[in-house]
Design a protein around this motif. Structure first.
Motif, short mmCIF file in Angstrom:
data_model
loop_
_atom_site.label_atom_id
_atom_site.label_comp_id
_atom_site.label_asym_id
_atom_site.label_seq_id
_atom_site.Cartn_x
_atom_site.Cartn_y
_atom_site.Cartn_z
N TRP A 42 0.85 -1.18 0.00
CA TRP A 42 0.00 0.00 0.00
C TRP A 42 0.89 1.24 0.00
N SER A 43 0.76 2.06 -1.03
CA SER A 43 1.52 3.31 -1.10
C SER A 43 0.83 4.38 -0.27
N LEU A 44 1.60 5.08 0.56
CA LEU A 44 1.11 6.14 1.41
C LEU A 44 1.71 7.47 0.97
N PRO A 45 1.13 8.59 1.38
CA PRO A 45 1.69 9.89 0.99
C PRO A 45 3.15 10.06 1.42
N THR A 46 3.53 9.42 2.53
CA THR A 46 4.90 9.59 3.03
C THR A 46 5.65 8.28 3.15
N GLY A 47 5.17 7.21 2.52
CA GLY A 47 5.87 5.94 2.63
C GLY A 47 5.07 4.79 2.08
N ASN A 48 5.18 3.61 2.69
CA ASN A 48 4.47 2.44 2.20
C ASN A 48 4.37 1.39 3.29
N ILE A 49 3.40 0.48 3.14
CA ILE A 49 3.21 -0.67 4.01
C ILE A 49 3.14 -1.92 3.14
N GLU A 50 3.80 -2.99 3.56
CA GLU A 50 3.79 -4.26 2.83
C GLU A 50 3.39 -5.38 3.76
N LEU A 51 2.59 -6.33 3.24
CA LEU A 51 2.19 -7.52 3.98
C LEU A 51 2.27 -8.70 3.03
N GLY A 52 2.86 -9.79 3.49
CA GLY A 52 3.03 -10.92 2.58
C GLY A 52 3.24 -12.24 3.29
N GLY A 53 3.62 -13.26 2.49
CA GLY A 53 3.84 -14.58 3.04
C GLY A 53 4.76 -15.42 2.15
N PHE A 54 5.23 -16.55 2.71
CA PHE A 54 6.15 -17.46 2.04
C PHE A 54 5.67 -18.90 2.20
N VAL A 55 6.01 -19.74 1.24
CA VAL A 55 5.85 -21.19 1.36
C VAL A 55 7.07 -21.83 0.72
N PHE A 56 7.66 -22.81 1.40
CA PHE A 56 8.81 -23.52 0.85
C PHE A 56 8.78 -24.95 1.38
N GLU A 57 9.05 -25.91 0.49
CA GLU A 57 9.08 -27.31 0.89
C GLU A 57 10.32 -27.97 0.29
N ALA A 58 10.93 -28.86 1.08
CA ALA A 58 12.14 -29.53 0.61
C ALA A 58 12.22 -30.92 1.24
N ALA A 59 12.82 -31.84 0.50
CA ALA A 59 13.14 -33.18 1.01
C ALA A 59 14.64 -33.37 0.79
N ARG A 60 15.38 -33.54 1.89
CA ARG A 60 16.85 -33.54 1.80
C ARG A 60 17.42 -34.83 2.38
N GLY A 61 18.36 -35.43 1.65
CA GLY A 61 19.03 -36.64 2.12
C GLY A 61 20.18 -36.32 3.05
N GLN A 62 20.82 -37.39 3.53
CA GLN A 62 21.93 -37.22 4.45
C GLN A 62 23.25 -37.12 3.69
N VAL A 63 24.29 -36.71 4.43
CA VAL A 63 25.62 -36.54 3.86
C VAL A 63 26.52 -37.69 4.29
N GLY A 64 27.23 -38.25 3.35
CA GLY A 64 28.21 -39.28 3.65
C GLY A 64 29.61 -38.82 3.28
N VAL A 65 30.58 -39.69 3.42
CA VAL A 65 31.98 -39.37 3.11
C VAL A 65 32.50 -40.46 2.17
N ASN A 66 33.13 -40.06 1.06
CA ASN A 66 33.66 -41.04 0.12
C ASN A 66 35.06 -41.48 0.54
#
Length: 461
Positions: free
Chosen positions: A268-292
């Motif tokens: 929202w633009s204001l005469p002297t600035g602005n206001i913002e409202l929002g959101g995020f979504v993130f999904e991940a599937a991660r395996g484990q770490v080994g050593v070669n």
């Protein structure tokens, strides 16, 4: 540690010849055939002072003009003169904790009162073509003595109209989920914008708060309509452990398939600035770490840990001229974890865990030169003795106060637009650490013993 990247680089390693040739070739490709300019390189490109894009005349907080510059792919330019799109950054720091740490936080560091060259970075930053621009960073850190790649964002953007209203659409190729954001509330741009890497920090955070930074490659599509509604969606995939070794990046496990990311915000633009409202979504599937066999980290086959991150953010800017500026930022993230890889291998007490992170901060700037910021943080989550040790709690609360002096960055500044400087004095205090006030490490250390005084000199040119 589930939910965040915890690797500490401790050995100096040269980039392999093939990788170095590839990187140099990429830079030559960028620099040679294109009319590009070059964050002082952006100031030279736009013929605008740093205060046009940045609160306080120094990044990363963006003004409305700076937000539009990023949304349009870093392509706005004035004049036809050709300039090399390069900038440099150097950060020298001093770190003092209320009580000396039980062991040195890094090689060649003491248990307290450490100075270091925390960052020395080179940026390829500027317009590459009519609708194509880049902000890519490579960083050397004295902590480990490594030169590696850092945040990178290659953008293509165009303007159009929707029902007679202005709009922008764009694509971003980047290596850090949420680095594409322009509202300073995303995890990649959270306050503090510069923090010590030689002081204790929160034991855990949601994976979106840096847990995959520089380990992935993503393609994001975004649009902004009528300077108000912002929509973004993207997909991230892991880069190989061999490539990440070549560019000296952390590796905390391979993602299974693609990891979706989405962002929604309204301004929202204001005469002297602005206001913002929002959101995020993130999904991940991660395996484990080994050593070669060579002792190098590699991805392991088998089950994966699932992370589901959801968040809300808000920001406010009072920009009534440049004499008095006020900003307020807030971010809340919650993460649900299903530890199908960590739990069966004995790495956690629970199959299902959760994490929550709240960050608040407010800044006041006088004439884009003198600034004060107050912030608070509260991280909590499931009790898991195996995962977090001691009493098994990740709960960590506290606050941050920072004073800044930015003598340059204005239209009449010395060496404008070729140099900028920020001095910062920061104090971080903890009211709770690892869920405790006393004996937070099992050896008698108090939460307040981790309170940190941090001073930095941040030079960009």
């Amino acid at each position: 540690m589930v939910g965040q990247s915890t690797g500490i680089r401790t050995a100096t390693r040269r980039l392999p010849a093939g990788t170095l040739t590839l990187i140099l070739g990429f830079l030559v490709l960028l620099l040679s055939p294109l009319t590009s300019h070059a964050v002082p390189s952006f100031a030279r490109q736009t013929h605008q002072p740093c205060t046009a894009c940045h609160i306080g005349g120094f990044g990363p907080q963006l003004t409305p003009f700076g937000r539009q510059f990023k949304l349009m792919g870093y392509t706005l330019s004035v004049g036809n003169d050709t300039k090399v799109p390069l900038s440099l950054m150097v950060v020298e720091t001093y770190t003092h904790t209320a009580k000396a740490q039980t062991s040195p936080p890094a090689n060649n560091a003491g248990t307290n009162n450490n100075t270091e060259l925390q960052q020395a970075s080179i940026f390829v930053a500027g317009r590459l073509a009519d609708n194509l621009g880049i902000l890519a960073q490579g960083t050397y850190s004295q902590n480990g003595g490594l030169l590696g790649w850092d945040n990178s964002d290659l953008r293509y953007a165009r303007s159009f109209t929707v029902a007679g209203r202005p709009a922008i659409w764009g694509l971003s190729l980047n290596n850090n989920p949420s680095v594409t954001d322009v509202f300073n509330t995303a995890p990649a741009w959270q306050f503090p914008y510069m923090a010590s890497d030689l002081a204790p920090g929160a034991p855990a955070a949601p994976i979106l708060m840096g847990g995959l930074a520089q380990q992935v490659l993503g393609i994001n599509a975004y649009t902004q309509i009528n300077n108000a509604l912002y929509l973004e969606t993207g997909m991230y995939r892991s880069l190989s452990s061999a490539f990440l070794r070549d560019v000296n990046a952390d590796f905390s496990g391979r993602l299974a398939g693609v990891s979706p990311y989405a962002r929604l915000a309204y301004t929202w633009s204001l005469p002297t600035g602005n206001i913002e409202l929002g959101g995020f979504v993130f999904e991940a599937a991660r395996g484990q770490v080994g050593v070669n066999a060579q002792g190098k980290a590699v991805a392991m086959a088998g089950p994966t840990d699932k992370f589901h991150d959801y968040g809300m953010d808000a920001s406010y800017q009072l920009l009534n001229g440049s004499k008095h500026i006020i900003t307020v930022n807030a971010l809340y993230l919650t993460e649900q974890q299903q530890l199908d890889a960590t739990y069966p291998s004995g790495g956690s007490s629970n199959l299902h865990d959760n994490l929550h992170a709240l960050n608040l901060n407010a800044s006041y700037w006088y004439e884009n030169t003198w600034g004060i910021t107050l912030g608070g943080f509260a991280n909590d989550g499931s009790k898991d003795v195996i995962l977090y040790g001691n009493n098994g709690s990740p709960n960590t609360d506290g606050g941050i106060a920072e004073l800044n002096w930015n003598p340059f960055g204005k239209s009449d500044s010395w060496a404008q637009p070729y140099a900028n400087l920020r001095l910062g004095l920061q104090y971080t205090w903890y009211t709770r650490f690892n869920g405790l006030v006393y004996n937070v490490d099992g050896a008698g250390r108090r939460a307040s013993d981790n309170n940190t005084l941090y001073f930095y000199v941040w030079l960009a040119f």
